[in-house]
Motif scaffolding. Sequence first.
Motif, PDB file in Angstrom:
ATOM      1  N   GLN B 258       0.827  -1.194   0.000  1.00  0.00           N
ATOM      2  CA  GLN B 258       0.000   0.000   0.000  1.00  0.00           C
ATOM      3  C   GLN B 258       0.869   1.256   0.000  1.00  0.00           C
ATOM      4  OE1 GLN B 258      -3.496   0.294  -0.086  1.00  0.00           O
ATOM      5  NE2 GLN B 258      -3.179  -1.804  -0.775  1.00  0.00           N
ATOM      6  N   ALA B 262       1.037   3.868  -3.216  1.00  0.00           N
ATOM      7  CA  ALA B 262       0.879   5.319  -3.084  1.00  0.00           C
ATOM      8  C   ALA B 262       2.121   6.041  -3.602  1.00  0.00           C
ATOM      9  CB  ALA B 262       0.616   5.687  -1.627  1.00  0.00           C
ATOM     10  N   GLN B 271       0.075  13.258   1.628  1.00  0.00           N
ATOM     11  CA  GLN B 271      -1.035  12.702   0.842  1.00  0.00           C
ATOM     12  C   GLN B 271      -1.121  11.199   1.033  1.00  0.00           C
ATOM     13  OE1 GLN B 271       0.387  14.097  -2.916  1.00  0.00           O
ATOM     14  NE2 GLN B 271      -0.877  15.938  -2.913  1.00  0.00           N
ATOM     15  N   ARG B 274      -2.510  10.487   4.572  1.00  0.00           N
ATOM     16  CA  ARG B 274      -3.880  10.937   4.781  1.00  0.00           C
ATOM     17  C   ARG B 274      -4.879  10.181   3.898  1.00  0.00           C
ATOM     18  NH1 ARG B 274      -7.852  14.613   4.026  1.00  0.00           N
ATOM     19  NH2 ARG B 274      -7.337  15.537   2.030  1.00  0.00           N
ATOM     20  N   LEU B 275      -4.473   9.915   2.658  1.00  0.00           N
ATOM     21  CA  LEU B 275      -5.435   9.364   1.707  1.00  0.00           C
ATOM     22  C   LEU B 275      -5.386   7.841   1.633  1.00  0.00           C
ATOM     23  CD1 LEU B 275      -4.652  11.900  -1.138  1.00  0.00           C
ATOM     24  CD2 LEU B 275      -6.671  11.912   0.319  1.00  0.00           C
ATOM     25  N   VAL B 276      -4.233   7.273   1.896  1.00  0.00           N
ATOM     26  CA  VAL B 276      -4.089   5.836   1.660  1.00  0.00           C
ATOM     27  C   VAL B 276      -3.848   5.048   2.947  1.00  0.00           C
ATOM     28  CG1 VAL B 276      -2.756   4.063   0.461  1.00  0.00           C
ATOM     29  CG2 VAL B 276      -3.234   6.238  -0.671  1.00  0.00           C
ATOM     30  N   PRO B 279      -6.447   5.938   6.546  1.00  0.00           N
ATOM     31  CA  PRO B 279      -7.819   5.419   6.513  1.00  0.00           C
ATOM     32  C   PRO B 279      -7.874   3.913   6.757  1.00  0.00           C
ATOM     33  CG  PRO B 279      -7.463   6.891   4.669  1.00  0.00           C
ATOM     34  CD  PRO B 279      -6.125   6.714   5.338  1.00  0.00           C
ATOM     35  N   GLN B 280      -6.872   3.211   6.249  1.00  0.00           N
ATOM     36  CA  GLN B 280      -6.860   1.755   6.462  1.00  0.00           C
ATOM     37  C   GLN B 280      -6.390   1.411   7.866  1.00  0.00           C
ATOM     38  OE1 GLN B 280      -5.232  -0.620   3.133  1.00  0.00           O
ATOM     39  NE2 GLN B 280      -4.911   1.322   2.121  1.00  0.00           N
ATOM     40  N   THR B 359     -14.862  -2.865   3.370  1.00  0.00           N
ATOM     41  CA  THR B 359     -15.170  -2.802   1.933  1.00  0.00           C
ATOM     42  C   THR B 359     -14.949  -4.130   1.225  1.00  0.00           C
ATOM     43  OG1 THR B 359     -12.927  -2.066   1.525  1.00  0.00           O
ATOM     44  CG2 THR B 359     -14.603  -0.366   1.719  1.00  0.00           C
ATOM     45  N   THR B 360     -14.675  -5.175   1.995  1.00  0.00           N
ATOM     46  CA  THR B 360     -14.403  -6.444   1.322  1.00  0.00           C
ATOM     47  C   THR B 360     -15.675  -7.221   1.039  1.00  0.00           C
ATOM     48  OG1 THR B 360     -14.054  -7.500   3.450  1.00  0.00           O
ATOM     49  CG2 THR B 360     -12.103  -6.690   2.301  1.00  0.00           C
TER      50      THR B 360
END
Lengths: 260, 361
Positions: B258, B262, B271, B274-276, B279-280, B359-360
Amino acid sequence: MNFELKDKTETEKQLLNEPIIKITDMHKWYGDFHVLKGINLEVRKKERIIICGPSGSGKSTMIRCINRLEEHQRGEIIVDGTKLTNDIKNIDKIRAEVGMVFQHFNLFPHLTILENLTLGPTWVRKTSKKEAEETAMYYLEKVHIAEQAQKYPGQISGGQQQRVAIARSLCMSPKIMLFDEPTSALDPEMIKEVLDVMIELAREGMTMIVVSHEMAFARSVAHRVLFMNSGQILEENSPEEFFNNPQHERTKLFLDQILH
Amino acid sequence: MEESQYIEELRPPLTSGGIIGWVKLNLFNGVFNSILTISTICLLWKVIPPLVQWTFIDSIWNSTAAQCKAADGACWSIIPSNIRFIMFGFYPYESQWRPLLAMILFAILIIFSRNRNHWKKSLGYAWIAGVFFMGLLLRGGVLGLTSVESSQWGGLPLTLILSVFGMVAAYPLGIVLSLGRRSQLPVIKSFCIVYIELIRGVPLISVLFMSSFMFPLFLPEGVAIDKILRAQVAIILFFAAYIAEAVRGGLQAVSQGQYEGADSLGLNYYQKMRLVILPQALRIVIPPTVNILITAFKDTSLVVIIALYDVLMSTKTVLSNPQWMGFSTEAYIFVALIYFAFCFPMSKYSQRLEKELDTTR
């Protein structure tokens, strides 16, 4: 499998261009372990190179050095006129120009397919959301997966995920695409759908460096095939010569193993 | 070959045998389980009826303290008779509608915020306005409201202020600390490690003590920082260290791929995080984080040590009244229910959030 790429000779003419990637005497160590031992490689615009070799030979490490996912410790790498140094600005700039497709896709599981595709363009390229989504849908159409745009990566198959990953890279309109064993983690049934997308890409003249053992693919798409062994480029030739007339014993052994 | 395509799809075999079947399978499958079941029933038989008798049948719900003394059952009268002091402590009696209104406002905001679809910028502004208005209500001094010093604040509003601000501020601070601990820069990294390990190595009580008694000694003459604010800061700093460690677990659980994904898009560090990554990572650590937040909520009761009248302390004060002495069980059960009423929904909500963010499926 049988692939055809008719315009191969035509693009060969363009290979006289300036190199877009130039690697000179590049070395890399993991601790004391000497992984890459003096790599020299020039890649020209629109050239397509397949790299093969036994596992642990440094193939992946080498292409990961090109967008600095790995750091080299000696020698020089110049990508699109920019020398790779520790300067973070330069690195981010090069990464935006060099697309990468991974063995395990590395899609962002918490974002929808569409969001995966628009992330880079909106944040790195600062394109508007609407424009980014249009581009995303264009590339999703292209990899034949547009109807899945609102799903999450965990809800589609491996082959579909890899095609999304390719589309994600393309959305950044990269000048070079790196593929790190793009079909190795896929079920046999799904390999072709991914290779088809890559052939399509080759046809459009993308500069591609592919680490792969799909020999039929290499034969029909590559301008050059590189064979790597224990951190060195052992052999480098046109696909015809490489497969029909391998020079080194190690290459012959390797080809015997994988071609059965 | 041809026939194999037409195999009928079968339903799974039925396993039920009615109630008796269920009892046999779950309560009496084997000697040990049977003994366990029977002894549990005996125990419940001993405990439940007297409890019900005490709690409901013999109990008194609305009476004077004197009548209570004569009764056999629970004296719940202690609650209605002292409810305003338990809830609001030493807040001026005639102005207690103000903290009540503030809490109602707070409850409305919380209930509205539960739905993730409402998480927009406007909700953020609503919270800022809400917090400002609640502060105004509590403090007064304008719009004809009499001024109430923060030393008079107490009861449930104080507990809520300390815990909610504590949690809201400790969470982002903890995230920053966990990122700092994984930083490449040695100065930032060692600062974060020292901070986290130091704070985790001491009990909350000692941090509160320091903030309350030692810290003012270092302030220049004439400068005084509000006692509640000092306790608040101590709570924030304390729980941030715990959150940092929980989040670090999440950051480590996000796969290397991941980070590389990114990176390969050219996202910069902020970024990417914050974005990748975050959140996970934050989704992964919802269970331990909520655990810490619940602990934080309950541990605000430790401010009794620095003489702040939170809801537990105001209850204790009621019990020190000679009239109501001896009814501590009832009073503490009531306070326990108050804490439960806040902690249980937090836990429930976190489970819902976990499902929604998965989301899986």
